[in-house]
Design an enzyme around this catalytic site. Structure first.
Site, PDB file in Angstrom:
ATOM      1  N   HIS A 203       5.072  14.461 -12.527  1.00 48.97           N
ATOM      2  CA  HIS A 203       3.755  14.635 -13.146  1.00 48.97           C
ATOM      3  C   HIS A 203       3.655  13.891 -14.472  1.00 48.97           C
ATOM      4  O   HIS A 203       2.631  13.325 -14.814  1.00 48.97           O
ATOM      5  CB  HIS A 203       3.504  16.127 -13.404  1.00 48.97           C
ATOM      6  CG  HIS A 203       2.952  16.816 -12.215  1.00 48.97           C
ATOM      7  ND1 HIS A 203       3.423  18.035 -11.774  1.00 48.97           N
ATOM      8  CD2 HIS A 203       1.980  16.461 -11.364  1.00 48.97           C
ATOM      9  CE1 HIS A 203       2.749  18.381 -10.706  1.00 48.97           C
ATOM     10  NE2 HIS A 203       1.875  17.454 -10.428  1.00 48.97           N
ATOM     11  N   CYS A 507      -0.134   1.903  -1.505  1.00 49.68           N
ATOM     12  CA  CYS A 507      -0.803   2.892  -2.354  1.00 49.68           C
ATOM     13  C   CYS A 507       0.197   3.747  -3.131  1.00 49.68           C
ATOM     14  O   CYS A 507      -0.186   4.671  -3.826  1.00 49.68           O
ATOM     15  CB  CYS A 507      -1.734   3.774  -1.532  1.00 49.68           C
ATOM     16  SG  CYS A 507      -0.866   4.747  -0.286  1.00 49.68           S
TER      17      CYS A 507
HETATM   18  C1  PEP Z   1       3.662   7.660  -1.293  1.00 48.38           C
HETATM   19  O1  PEP Z   1       4.499   8.373  -0.742  1.00 48.38           O
HETATM   20  O2  PEP Z   1       3.918   6.532  -1.781  1.00 48.38           O
HETATM   21  C2  PEP Z   1       2.282   8.135  -1.439  1.00 48.38           C
HETATM   22  C3  PEP Z   1       1.323   7.348  -1.864  1.00 48.38           C
HETATM   23  O3  PEP Z   1       2.051   9.435  -1.151  1.00 48.38           O
HETATM   24  P1  PEP Z   1       2.407  10.652  -2.155  1.00 48.38           P
HETATM   25  O4  PEP Z   1       2.908  10.059  -3.445  1.00 48.38           O
HETATM   26  O5  PEP Z   1       1.154  11.413  -2.328  1.00 48.38           O
HETATM   27  O6  PEP Z   1       3.459  11.371  -1.388  1.00 48.38           O
END
Ligand code: PEP
Ligand code: MG
Length: 575
Positions: A203, A507
């Protein structure tokens, strides 16, 4: 604190928000510096002298009042914050009001502990339990201890522990920062954040990125840096230099400030120096975040983490509630790409209403699309709501892009895509389980787009918990093995067996590192989705390189044995 580090000593860690800063170290007053007083059986507090029942009751009331005050303060700060910061502060206020914690305190009081010691002992019981569970629960230990320290300070009539007063700009240092502290930071005074512990996707990192403050985590040996010592923090290089030569350090910090000014001036749309187009999108988690992104240069939304919108919900949001939320997010970019991810419940993001039970190894357990195994209706209801939201917004959003997290098998992808298409949705999947990356050509015929979640992909490829600060060097997305998988996915998607080119985005947090963003494009990725605050840094960096240069940078990174080597090679080539 141990011995002071030598002048010019370089301490290494993991940079999670790129940027450079030079200034005096300012240490957080650590919660463990507050002595809670005697544990069970002894004590010097007033209530110690009272008859047992009265003492326990008095202790219970004092604890309840202090916890209430702390919760109210967190609520007030949440009301002043926005986005992730507000969510985190509100979630911590909920923790401060936790009945289980209050009950555990009474149990300790009954054993004879002072109220302060009872609060600490009860917290440690939960901390032990959370550590055993691991994953997201383990990450909450910092929050728990932070809240406990605030309650103990309140019980003692002391000021809240945490961030020191900054009378001049400085570098904030901590063992690990509680999200409650991070959320309230003033970027004008806090030049950088450096933590001895913490992971790249903690976080603290996410909030630091939102605030635009350079941040490093997992900096081993940081405690050797004495408060007031001048340090040069280079989060992109992953280094903290102790007492560097003042002249060059100031010059570097000034140059970085200029880069940041470039970022501030960058208004989009995203493109490489040779005009090569790039989809630079925003990661959001609620309607306010989506509207905030739409007010800036984001070209759309590449990841709407729907589970984060419902983390505090005890029961499943109704169809109408879901439609309202999704329509607000879709409507914030009526003519652009908006990718909604179905609930990624489980592991570090347990949803109370998703019916999950405790597991020994939640990161490898029922999470993401696998929740469908235990609650088949949940996904269908969410897809229904998304389709209804698409109809409500209409136009370019009438067939919303929807992707499933944690897909591991072709059957899952096919089934998900069928369920999306039946509702007029455009189906995609996340690439976060290595099985998808390895056999990606088998998945492509079923879906319309891919989004690489580098946070989880790195965790699973490197067999290293993304929450573990000890393993931060392993969960570094510059790991050449991860980069090779990304290249394989992008190459396969460019020549799907049915003749289609399947768009591939990234992402995960990797996309928010401006240097790594250039590499990702060179690997063949066509869109990047990052926190809104990181977007101008990535956009400004991309505007300086041609596609050919991105390919050269990607080749340099791939031709490395370690994450550090890959990062250094790309940094050297770009400077
Ligand atoms: C990831 O795993 O890179 C992702 C974008 O999902 P999260 O961070 O929400 O698990
Ligand atoms: Mg993920």
């Amino acid at each position: 604190m141990t011995q002071q580090s030598k002048t010019g000593a370089v301490i290494r860690g993991t940079g999670v928000v790129a940027g450079l800063a030079y200034g005096p170290a300012r240490w957080v007053v650590r919660p463990d510096e507050l002595d809670p007083g005697p544990a069970a059986g002894g004590g010097d507090s007033d209530e110690q002298d009272q008859p047992d029942e009265g003492r326990v009751e008095a202790g219970r009331e004092r604890f309840a009042a202090a916890a209430r005050t702390v919760a109210e303060r967190l609520d007030q700060r949440a009301a002043l914050a926005t986005g992730v910061s507000a969510e985190v502060l509100s979630a911590n206020a909920v923790l401060a009001r936790d009945r289980g914690w209050a009950k555990a305190v009474v149990k300790e009081l009954k054993k004879g502990a002072s109220v302060e010691a009872a609060a600490v002992a009860a917290t440690e019981t939960f901390a032990e339990m959370f550590a055993k569970i691991g994953g997201r629960q383990a990450e909450r230990i910092t929050d728990l201890r932070d809240i406990c320290a605030r309650v103990v300070a309140e019980l003692r009539g002391l000021p809240e522990p945490g961030i020191p007063e900054f009378d001049e700009p400085g570098v904030l240092m901590a063992d690990d920062l509680a999200p409650a502290d991070t959320a309230g930071l003033d970027p004008a005074l806090v030049l950088a954040i450096v933590c001895e512990h913490g992971g790249p996707t903690s976080h603290t990192a996410i909030i630091a990125r939102q605030l635009g403050i350079p941040c490093m985590v997992a900096v081993g040996g940081l405690t050797a840096v004495v408060d007031g010592t001048h340090v040069l923090v280079d989060a992109a290089a992953g280094t903290v230099t102790v007492e560097p030569e003042a002249g060059p350090a100031t010059a570097q910090a000034d140059a970085d400030r200029r880069n940041r000014a470039l970022a501030a001036d960058w208004t989009g749309p995203a493109a490489l120096a040779d005009g090569h187009p790039v989809h630079l999108l925003a990661n959001v988690q609620d309607g306010a975040g989506a509207e905030d992104a739409a007010s800036g240069p984001a070209g759309g939304i590449g990841l709407f983490r729907t589970e984060l919108a419902f983390l505090d919900r005890a029961s499943e949001p109704t169809h109408d509630e879901q439609v309202d939320l999704y329509a607000r997010v879709l409507g914030s970019f009526p003519d652009a790409r908006v990718v909604t991810r179905t609930l990624d419940a489980g592991s570090d993001k347990p949803l109370a209403f998703a019916g999950m039970t405790e597991e020994d190894n939640p990161a490898l357990g029922v999470r993401g699309i696998r929740v469908d195994l235990i609650d088949p209706g949940l996904l269908d209801r969410q897809l229904d709501a998304l389709a209804a939201a698409g109809r409500r917004v209409g136009g370019a959003q009438s067939s919303p892009w929807v992707m499933a997290p944690m897909v591991a098998t072709v059957d899952e992808a096919r089934d998900f895509a069928d369920r999306c298409r039946q509702r007029g949705l455009t189906p995609g999947i996340m690439v976060e389980v290595p099985s998808v990356a390895v056999a990606v050509d088998r998945f492509l015929p079923h879906i319309d787009f891919l989004s690489i979640g580098t946070n989880d992909l790195t965790q699973y490829v490197m067999a290293a918990d993304r929450m573990s600060s000890d393993l931060a060097a392993l969960t570094d997305p510059w790991q050449p093995a991860v980069l090779r998988l990304i290249r394989a996915v992008a190459e396969a998607a460019a020549r799907s067996s049915d003749g289609r080119t399947i768009p591939v985005g990234v992402c995960g947090e990797a996309a928010a590192d401006p240097n790594l963003a250039c590499v990702l494009l060179g690997l063949g990725v066509s869109s990047l989705s990052v926190a809104t605050a990181a977007l101008p840094f990535v956009g400004a960096a991309l505007a300086e390189v041609t596609f050919e240069q991105c390919r050269e940078l990607a080749a340099l990174a791939l031709d490395s044995d370690t994450a550090l080597e890959a990062r250094d090679a790309v940094l050297a080539a770009r400077s």
